[in-house]
Design an enzyme around this catalytic site. Structure first.
Site, PDB file in Angstrom:
ATOM      1  N   GLY A 272       0.762  -1.244   0.000  1.00 39.29           N
ATOM      2  CA  GLY A 272       0.000   0.000   0.000  1.00 39.29           C
ATOM      3  C   GLY A 272       0.787   1.285   0.000  1.00 39.29           C
ATOM      4  O   GLY A 272       0.191   2.362   0.071  1.00 39.29           O
ATOM      5  N   GLY A 273       2.097   1.217  -0.106  1.00 38.29           N
ATOM      6  CA  GLY A 273       2.890   2.443  -0.068  1.00 38.29           C
ATOM      7  C   GLY A 273       2.561   3.402  -1.190  1.00 38.29           C
ATOM      8  O   GLY A 273       2.402   4.610  -0.970  1.00 38.29           O
ATOM      9  N   ASP A 290      -5.705  -6.271  -4.603  1.00 37.13           N
ATOM     10  CA  ASP A 290      -4.611  -7.229  -4.456  1.00 37.13           C
ATOM     11  C   ASP A 290      -5.219  -8.614  -4.357  1.00 37.13           C
ATOM     12  O   ASP A 290      -6.326  -8.777  -3.830  1.00 37.13           O
ATOM     13  CB  ASP A 290      -3.756  -6.923  -3.227  1.00 37.13           C
ATOM     14  CG  ASP A 290      -2.379  -7.572  -3.335  1.00 37.13           C
ATOM     15  OD1 ASP A 290      -1.464  -6.912  -3.878  1.00 37.13           O
ATOM     16  OD2 ASP A 290      -2.221  -8.737  -2.909  1.00 37.13           O
ATOM     17  N   CYS A 389      10.058  -3.510 -10.018  1.00 37.83           N
ATOM     18  CA  CYS A 389      11.300  -3.265  -9.269  1.00 37.83           C
ATOM     19  C   CYS A 389      12.369  -4.215  -9.802  1.00 37.83           C
ATOM     20  O   CYS A 389      13.114  -4.848  -9.059  1.00 37.83           O
ATOM     21  CB  CYS A 389      11.097  -3.433  -7.761  1.00 37.83           C
ATOM     22  SG  CYS A 389      10.384  -5.005  -7.248  1.00 37.83           S
TER      23      CYS A 389
END
Length: 442
Positions: A272-273, A290, A389
């Protein structure tokens, strides 16, 4: 130290058998609830350290052994000892003596404890550990030079990983590999809904924590702690004043240029960032999705802590939006897709040894399905931010190139961030590695 060495050795053994380090350490804390904070910190440091430099340590141990060890537990205990002798500040004789004692004592979690209980066997094992570690101390320079002659020994990454980065970034691959072996910084994102960067920096200073603004221009709410601490020591953390988030990850929300009133989807949202950052920047009709129930609970907890209220939180599969989407198109979509996580190896060194080259094709397939599925939910003129990422082209530039070839109604928008080259933000000492592609629907 004996107990911390043994538990760290067990953790490393489990990781190299296929478990994630985060999971292993969580289970260790539950199984050994009597461990002090200091012991936990030591076990974590040793486990992360051995995995960070496993390539080098594994080769060193091979050079020190006359024949392979049959006792796997003993092998990992020796790797822990070698890591301490090479990288820790603990006196060498203390490391060696503790490792000898640890090898002779009944093992905490080992299947071979019945053998170590035998006094004669214990004496033999202890002698072997003592000889190997002291031999390393005597021949350290020559052994390290011999180890560094190999790519894996020099960079402590799998050979396939090194070869791919060498091919993709011939002038920068060495710096990328070396960065992955450094201890990561601790970056914070100040919640602008509740305070501001200057005020929170003063709070940190009052609490005895030194923080600085990052050198980059994109992370306006970011602070970097000079010495990482647990979140419990961050002033106002429970009150939602701040979150822990890498500065490279803090680029995502601003790149989407959210404006109040927009309908926004975060399709792979947990923990949740990035969703929280979007809500901190604007008043949005944000839906966070999610596919994992436990991760959805973490999402809810993070939003509650930060005092943020998304429009909806859904447990659902981003590759099948028809199962949860109400048909109303989104102005913005954040697709932070599952990937190899090769860009965050300095925070998760187990990734280097858990990933296989064949995994990239599997991730690429999921990413392709996710992009194709989400594109239908984007309004004409809307924007989708594709994020990984990862630092591998198969998941990044090649993925976007394929998408554009199959979707004539999509165009790639340029970035004005000099650190991003062809969408790729390579890891450096101040941030992890990410890939960003902003796609507009024509």
């Amino acid at each position: 130290m004996i107990r911390t060495q043994r538990l760290a050795a067990t953790a490393v053994e489990r990781v190299l058998s296929g478990a994630s380090l985060t999971t292993v350490l969580q289970e260790t804390w539950r199984s050994h609830s009597d461990l002090s904070d200091q012991q936990r910190g030591a076990i974590q440091d040793l486990s992360y350290g051995v995995l960070r430099f496993y390539g080098q340590l594994d080769i060193l141990l091979g050079l020190l052994l006359n024949k392979p060890l049959k006792d796997r537990g003993l092998r990992y205990l020796l790797l822990v000892g070698l890591y301490q002798l090479q990288y820790s500040k603990t006196a060498p004789h203390v490391v060696v003596d503790s490792a000898v004692s640890a090898s002779c004592s009944p093992s905490i979690d080992s299947r071979d404890s019945r053998n170590i209980r035998n006094p004669r066997h214990a004496k033999s094992v202890g002698g072997l550990v003592n000889a190997i570690l002291r031999n390393f101390l005597r021949k350290r320079s020559a052994l390290l030079e011999q180890t560094a002659a190999t790519d894996v020994g020099r960079y402590s990454h799998p050979q396939w990983w090194i070869d791919r980065l060498h091919a993709q970034y011939p002038s920068r691959y060495q710096a990328v590999l070396e960065t992955a072996n450094r201890r990561p910084s601790m970056a914070l994102r100040v919640n602008r809904r509740r305070t501001n960067v200057e005020a929170y920096q003063n709070l940190l200073h009052t609490a005895g924590l030194n923080a600085r603004r990052p050198e980059n221009d994109w992370a306006e709410e970011a602070l970097e702690l000079l010495h990482p601490v647990s979140v419990e020591k961050l002033p106002g953390f429970d009150q939602g004043l701040v979150s822990v988030q890498d500065t490279g990850a803090q680029m995502a929300a601003p790149l989407l240029c959210p404006r109040s009133g927009m309908r926004v989807l975060d399709a792979c949202a947990a923990p949740g960032g990035k969703s929280a950052h979007l809500l901190e920047l604007a008043d949005l009709e944000l839906i966070a999705v999610d596919n994992d129930g436990e991760r959805v609970e973490r999402l809810k907890q993070n939003f509650t802590r930060l005092g943020l209220k998304p429009y909806r939180i859904i447990q659902g599969d981003a590759t099948h939006p028809e199962e949860w989407w109400d048909g109303r198109p989104f102005d913005r979509i954040l697709a932070d897709v599952p990937c190899s996580a090769s860009g965050v190896a300095r925070r998760h060194p187990d990734i280097k040894w858990l990933r296989r080259e064949s995994d990239l094709a599997q991730f690429a397939m999921i990413q392709r399905k996710t992009l194709d599925a989400l594109w239908q939910a984007l309004v004409k003129g809307g924007q989708l931010l594709y994020v990984t990422c990862s630092i591998f082209a198969e998941e990044n530039g090649l993925q976007v190139e394929s998408f554009l070839n199959h979707h004539p109604d999509a165009r790639l928008l340029p970035f004005s961030v000099p650190e991003i080259v062809d969408g790729q933000l390579l890891p450096d000492p101040h941030h992890d590695g990410f890939f960003y592609a902003l796609l507009e629907k024509l």
